[in-house]
Write an enzyme that holds these catalytic residues in place. Structure first.
Site, short mmCIF file in Angstrom:
data_model
loop_
_atom_site.label_atom_id
_atom_site.label_comp_id
_atom_site.label_asym_id
_atom_site.label_seq_id
_atom_site.Cartn_x
_atom_site.Cartn_y
_atom_site.Cartn_z
CG HIS A 44 11.17 51.32 -15.31
ND1 HIS A 44 9.86 51.72 -15.24
CD2 HIS A 44 11.18 50.23 -16.13
CE1 HIS A 44 9.11 50.91 -15.97
NE2 HIS A 44 9.88 50.01 -16.52
CE1 TYR A 61 3.10 43.43 -19.01
CE2 TYR A 61 5.18 44.21 -18.09
CZ TYR A 61 3.80 44.23 -18.11
OH TYR A 61 3.10 45.03 -17.24
NE ARG A 69 9.60 43.93 -22.90
CZ ARG A 69 9.31 44.62 -21.81
NH1 ARG A 69 10.23 44.80 -20.88
NH2 ARG A 69 8.11 45.11 -21.62
CE LYS A 95 0.69 45.44 -14.55
NZ LYS A 95 1.53 45.99 -13.50
NE ARG A 142 5.83 53.42 -15.65
CZ ARG A 142 6.28 52.97 -16.80
NH1 ARG A 142 7.33 53.55 -17.36
NH2 ARG A 142 5.71 51.94 -17.40
P1 FBP Z 1 3.10 50.97 -15.02
O1 FBP Z 1 1.62 51.12 -14.78
O2 FBP Z 1 3.89 52.05 -14.32
O3 FBP Z 1 3.42 50.83 -16.48
O4 FBP Z 1 3.52 49.62 -14.31
C1 FBP Z 1 3.16 48.38 -14.84
C2 FBP Z 1 4.35 47.46 -14.88
O5 FBP Z 1 3.94 46.16 -15.29
C3 FBP Z 1 5.12 47.35 -13.58
O6 FBP Z 1 4.58 46.38 -12.71
C4 FBP Z 1 6.50 47.05 -14.06
O7 FBP Z 1 7.51 47.52 -13.23
C5 FBP Z 1 6.59 47.78 -15.34
O8 FBP Z 1 5.28 47.92 -15.83
C6 FBP Z 1 7.47 47.07 -16.30
O9 FBP Z 1 7.30 47.65 -17.56
P2 FBP Z 1 8.36 47.45 -18.71
O10 FBP Z 1 8.85 46.04 -18.63
O11 FBP Z 1 7.61 47.75 -19.96
O12 FBP Z 1 9.44 48.44 -18.44
#
Ligand code: FBP
Length: 265
Positions: free
Chosen positions: A25, A143, A145, A174, A228
């Protein structure tokens, strides 16, 4: 193959802290305090986290001897959000290098449904093989997407993401959490023997986060890998204490919410 995962858990449950957001980010997630990786590592150590998740560069420069009581998960790929196209996240650190840095496990993100799905699956397949040869677990951030994924939080999409973790050989998968306890039980079922860790997401009120953690633990998930919501909190230790009581001691949110007022440091 049965890979040992106990070193990343306590009583079969786990609370991990993630700080790979600086790459994903950018500095927008940070302030003057938490931009320092030592700040995160100190929370990880004093909060007795089951693992800290870092990219290789930060691991090499900051994960020194004093932190060795917190197992290190080295994230092997990553991308920024500077471009707007399809997510492309290639491997940037080898399993060999992660081992030299002191990894207790390795992590990798795939984006099912995206144009890069096949490359991610292939790369993660090799990572699982190498990590398991070393006897360490592989953690998959699954994830969904891309243009085809209208909503990545439906039970259907999340349970597919969970199943992908199991199918690809992940020891932990995760996933995002959709706040639907009953539906999420199906998500966790689909991960089978791959243990589910939920991501924290962007910062919310700590009381809400604690309540959400209570729900997550009712779904059969192994735990939470949060970033975060901890290190952006004004009271990271108080929140950690509350989460630990829920995750490891099965306490109710209503019992631990008062802890949020008592920051140790
Ligand atoms: P958070 O708990 O801050 O959401 O972190 C989890 C996480 O999987 C991090 O390891 C990774 O940097 C981030 O979320 C990526 O999230 P996204 O791809 O949704 O921006």
């Amino acid at each position: 193959m049965n890979i040992k995962t106990n070193h990343l858990m306590r009583n079969d449950k786990s609370l991990m802290i993630a700080c790979d957001q600086g790459l994903e980010h950018g500095p927008t997630d940070f302030n003057l305090k938490n931009v320092d990786p030592n700040y995160i590592l100190d929370i990880a150590l004093e909060g007795r986290y089951n693992a800290v998740i870092l990219q290789s560069g930060i691991s090499e420069k900051y994960y020194h001897e004093a932190y060795r009581d917190v197992p290190l998960v080295v994230k092997l790929n990553g991308k920024t959000n500077l471009g707007h196209g399809c997510p492309v996240s290639k491997q940037i650190c080898s399993v060999d290098r992660a081992m030299k840095i002191g990894a207790a496990a390795v992590g990798y993100t795939v984006y099912p449904g995206s144009e890069t799905e096949a490359d991610g699956f292939a790369e993660f397949g090799k990572i699982v093989e190498q990590a398991h040869d070393y006897g360490i677990p592989a953690i998959l951030w699954s994830y969904p997407r891309g243009q085809a994924i209208r909503n990545d939080l439906t039970t259907e999409v999340l349970s597919h993401a969970a199943r992908i973790g199991l199918e690809l050989g992940a020891d932990f998968v995760k996933l995002k959490y959709n706040q639907d306890i009953e539906a999420y039980k199906w998500v966790v079922k689909n991960a089978g023997r791959a243990r589910v860790l939920t991501a924290g997401g962007s910062k919310v009120d700590s009381h809400d986060f604690v309540k959400s953690a209570e729900g997550i633990m009712k779904t059969g998930a192994t735990g939470i890998a949060v970033g975060r919501n901890i290190w952006q909190s004004a009271k990271p230790f108080a929140l950690t204490h509350a989460l630990r009581e829920i995750i490891f001691r099965n306490k109710k949110a209503s019992e631990v919410l008062p802890y949020l007022d008592n920051e140790k440091k």
